[in-house]
Design an enzyme around this catalytic site. Structure first.
Site, PDB file in Angstrom:
ATOM      1  N   ASP A 287       0.807  -1.220   0.000  1.00  0.00           N
ATOM      2  CA  ASP A 287       0.000   0.000   0.000  1.00  0.00           C
ATOM      3  C   ASP A 287       0.846   1.279   0.000  1.00  0.00           C
ATOM      4  O   ASP A 287       2.057   1.240   0.231  1.00  0.00           O
ATOM      5  CB  ASP A 287      -0.945   0.000   1.213  1.00  0.00           C
ATOM      6  CG  ASP A 287      -0.274  -0.469   2.507  1.00  0.00           C
ATOM      7  OD1 ASP A 287       0.971  -0.477   2.561  1.00  0.00           O
ATOM      8  OD2 ASP A 287      -0.976  -0.827   3.456  1.00  0.00           O
TER       9      ASP A 287
ATOM     10  N   ASN B 281      -7.024  -2.882  14.642  1.00  0.00           N
ATOM     11  CA  ASN B 281      -8.412  -3.208  14.314  1.00  0.00           C
ATOM     12  C   ASN B 281      -8.505  -4.406  13.374  1.00  0.00           C
ATOM     13  O   ASN B 281      -9.563  -4.691  12.829  1.00  0.00           O
ATOM     14  CB  ASN B 281      -9.082  -1.979  13.676  1.00  0.00           C
ATOM     15  CG  ASN B 281      -8.382  -1.548  12.393  1.00  0.00           C
ATOM     16  OD1 ASN B 281      -7.401  -2.156  11.970  1.00  0.00           O
ATOM     17  ND2 ASN B 281      -8.883  -0.502  11.763  1.00  0.00           N
TER      18      ASN B 281
ATOM     19  N   HIS C 144      -6.845  -4.716  10.495  1.00  0.00           N
ATOM     20  CA  HIS C 144      -6.638  -4.454   9.062  1.00  0.00           C
ATOM     21  C   HIS C 144      -5.364  -5.137   8.567  1.00  0.00           C
ATOM     22  O   HIS C 144      -4.400  -5.320   9.317  1.00  0.00           O
ATOM     23  CB  HIS C 144      -6.654  -2.948   8.736  1.00  0.00           C
ATOM     24  CG  HIS C 144      -5.458  -2.181   9.146  1.00  0.00           C
ATOM     25  ND1 HIS C 144      -5.518  -0.870   9.572  1.00  0.00           N
ATOM     26  CD2 HIS C 144      -4.129  -2.491   9.189  1.00  0.00           C
ATOM     27  CE1 HIS C 144      -4.309  -0.432   9.827  1.00  0.00           C
ATOM     28  NE2 HIS C 144      -3.443  -1.396   9.615  1.00  0.00           N
TER      29      HIS C 144
ATOM     30  N   GLU D 179      -9.600  -2.026   5.748  1.00  0.00           N
ATOM     31  CA  GLU D 179     -10.129  -1.709   7.070  1.00  0.00           C
ATOM     32  C   GLU D 179     -11.415  -2.496   7.331  1.00  0.00           C
ATOM     33  O   GLU D 179     -12.072  -2.944   6.380  1.00  0.00           O
ATOM     34  CB  GLU D 179     -10.444  -0.201   7.142  1.00  0.00           C
ATOM     35  CG  GLU D 179      -9.260   0.704   6.835  1.00  0.00           C
ATOM     36  CD  GLU D 179      -8.294   0.835   8.010  1.00  0.00           C
ATOM     37  OE1 GLU D 179      -8.321  -0.004   8.928  1.00  0.00           O
ATOM     38  OE2 GLU D 179      -7.495   1.799   8.006  1.00  0.00           O
TER      39      GLU D 179
HETATM   40  C1  F6R Z   1       1.691  -1.618   6.075  1.00  0.00           C
HETATM   41  C2  F6R Z   1       0.339  -2.081   6.229  1.00  0.00           C
HETATM   42  C3  F6R Z   1      -0.361  -2.121   7.544  1.00  0.00           C
HETATM   43  C4  F6R Z   1       0.530  -2.462   8.719  1.00  0.00           C
HETATM   44  C5  F6R Z   1      -0.265  -2.403  10.010  1.00  0.00           C
HETATM   45  C6  F6R Z   1       0.606  -2.632  11.227  1.00  0.00           C
HETATM   46  O1  F6R Z   1       2.115  -1.728   4.737  1.00  0.00           O
HETATM   47  O2  F6R Z   1      -0.215  -2.402   5.257  1.00  0.00           O
HETATM   48  O3  F6R Z   1      -1.408  -3.060   7.446  1.00  0.00           O
HETATM   49  O4  F6R Z   1       1.074  -3.737   8.551  1.00  0.00           O
HETATM   50  O5  F6R Z   1      -0.874  -1.150  10.135  1.00  0.00           O
HETATM   51  O6  F6R Z   1       1.460  -1.547  11.377  1.00  0.00           O
HETATM   52  P1  F6R Z   1       2.637  -1.569  12.454  1.00  0.00           P
HETATM   53  O7  F6R Z   1       3.566  -2.635  12.029  1.00  0.00           O
HETATM   54  O8  F6R Z   1       3.233  -0.214  12.379  1.00  0.00           O
HETATM   55  O9  F6R Z   1       1.985  -1.870  13.771  1.00  0.00           O
END
Ligand code: F6R
Length: 239
Positions: free
Chosen positions: A67, A134, A136, A141
């Protein structure tokens, strides 16, 4: 879904790095799906070390990131382009590295283009994921419906506040992103999900309840035939 619990986040990074060494030995032209965020930083550090030691070679491998924020200039310090260059791409030798463009004039056309690029590369061999509080994955989401292909999405309040820490007060934090869809992730042949830290214990517990909670996007991983979840003890503390 296979669960592997190790003592620390560093242990997880070291173990997962070995999987990449084997993957690229077995299939040097692998297509790797990559994630950003705090979770994979330790793993990327390990991969860089292994590359410098001559233990791993990415020269035939391609990568596709999950992303990118939208709108977001590639050279902005908070862009996922910048993050990947800093932690991995400038330090190892991928044949090519792709990330959705946060600068595309038409974000929906960019989604289509990105999906076609993944398809033309033959799909993803190993998809690396982190998970949001959450549930995701990528920026898929919690929702009523989930996009199969790469989508132009609104970030949830939870994701915006979780990522606030990276933006300074005078910076406008994006509220939208381009993300691989659930279908793109699901079509990956192998999936590695890393969950580390005490603040992920609740979502890890939810995932391992072994039920499809439709409001927890990561739950679709329960249906995939080859998913390994690596947790440190803190993240696994409620399971
Ligand atoms: C990142 C992504 C997100 C993260 C998630 C966890 O490319 O797609 O889904 O993997 O938000 O983020 P951290 O590792 O910062 O807790």
């Amino acid at each position: 879904m296979v669960k592997i619990v190790l003592d620390t986040a560093q242990d997880v990074a070291a173990q997962v790095a070995k999987i990449y060494v084997k993957q690229l030995k077995d299939k040097p032209d692998s297509v790797l799906g990559l994630a950003t965020g705090s979770t994979p930083v330790a793993l990327y550090g390990q991969l860089v070390k292994k590359y410098q030691a001559g233990e791993i070679d990415f020269s035939k491998a391609r990568s596709f990131n999950l992303d990118e924020y939208y709108p977001m200039k590639a050279d902005h310090p908070q862009s996922y382009h910048y993050f990947m260059k800093e932690h991995l791409f400038d330090k190892v030798n991928f044949a090519s590295s792709s990330i959705p463009s946060g600068e595309a004039k038409d974000p929906k056309a960019e989604c289509k283009r990105y999906d076609k690029e993944i398809e033309d590369a033959g799909g993803i061999d190993v998809m690396l994921l982190g998970i949001g509080h959450n549930g995701h994955v990528g920026f898929n989401e919690p929702a009523v419906t989930y996009s199969m292909g790469t989508g132009f999405v609104d970030l949830s309040d939870s994701s915006i506040s979780a990522n606030k820490r990276y933006f300074s007060a005078d910076e406008v934090q994006p509220t939208k992103a381009i993300t691989m869809g659930i279908g793109d992730i699901f079509r990956s042949r192998k999936i590695i999900l890393i969950i580390t830290g005490e603040n992920k214990a609740k979502i890890a517990k939810k995932l391992f309840e072994n039920q499809i909670h439709t409001d927890v996007p990561a739950c679709f991983l329960l249906l995939h035939p080859d998913v390994t979840v690596y947790l440190d003890k803190d993240a696994a503390s409620l399971i």
